[in-house]
Design a protein around this motif. Sequence first.
Motif, mmCIF file in Angstrom:
data_model
loop_
_atom_site.group_PDB
_atom_site.id
_atom_site.type_symbol
_atom_site.label_atom_id
_atom_site.label_comp_id
_atom_site.label_asym_id
_atom_site.label_seq_id
_atom_site.Cartn_x
_atom_site.Cartn_y
_atom_site.Cartn_z
ATOM 1 N N ARG A 21 0.832 -1.196 0.000
ATOM 2 C CA ARG A 21 0.000 0.000 0.000
ATOM 3 C C ARG A 21 0.868 1.248 0.000
ATOM 4 N NH1 ARG A 21 -1.763 -0.468 4.537
ATOM 5 N NH2 ARG A 21 -3.416 -1.927 4.115
ATOM 6 N N ARG A 65 -0.824 0.347 12.083
ATOM 7 C CA ARG A 65 -1.552 0.934 10.958
ATOM 8 C C ARG A 65 -3.043 1.098 11.282
ATOM 9 N NH1 ARG A 65 0.650 -3.265 6.544
ATOM 10 N NH2 ARG A 65 -0.058 -4.599 8.235
ATOM 11 N N THR A 67 -5.173 3.315 10.837
ATOM 12 C CA THR A 67 -6.018 3.870 9.772
ATOM 13 C C THR A 67 -6.659 2.753 8.953
ATOM 14 O OG1 THR A 67 -4.581 5.804 9.653
ATOM 15 C CG2 THR A 67 -6.013 5.390 7.740
ATOM 16 N N VAL A 105 -1.687 7.785 14.715
ATOM 17 C CA VAL A 105 -3.029 8.362 14.632
ATOM 18 C C VAL A 105 -3.889 7.484 13.728
ATOM 19 C CG1 VAL A 105 -4.362 10.354 13.803
ATOM 20 C CG2 VAL A 105 -2.176 10.718 14.970
#
Length: 131
Positions: A21, A65, A67, A105
Amino acid sequence: VEIEDHDEQVLHGVVVAGDRRGRQLGYPTANVEIEAEPPPDGVYAGWLGRADGSSHLAAISVGSRPTYYGRHGERLVEAYLLDFDDDLYGEQVTVRLGEKVRDQVQFTGSDELITQMRSDVEAVRALGRPL
Ligand SMILES: Cc1cc2nc3c(=O)[nH]c(=O)nc-3n(C[C@H](O)[C@H](O)[C@H](O)COP(=O)(O)O)c2cc1C
């Protein structure tokens, strides 16, 4: 004899294939499989050292990861090397973690993550010094 900063952690591992990715996002990473327990989650300035003796400034992500995987991702050490365009798969490398730039985040999508990674790289460039 090697002298290391007290706040610098050194990890050893092999570069393995990730989800690929990172390449789509414009920030391809070397996923480093380490035997030891990973350091605390976060984004760090650091360096990746190769067997050929070269050392490369890197923005290093330690985390799962969030997100893409929420709270259930596998914890990884991933290094985005600045000014670098080579294949590291299968290489035994050394990762030196310097200063922590920020926490991990959970972004709402790839666009937010990309915007943040762009400023992470600027921060790393400002912190980075040649070894
Ligand atoms: C500098 C940097 C900062 C990152 N920060 C975050 C983050 O805050 N949150 C997150 O979910 N992933 C973060 N990542 C990890 C990316 O999600 C990951 O590199 C990307 O999904 C590609 O994964 P892959 O290498 O498995 O293909 C960061 C990666 C880098 C290189």
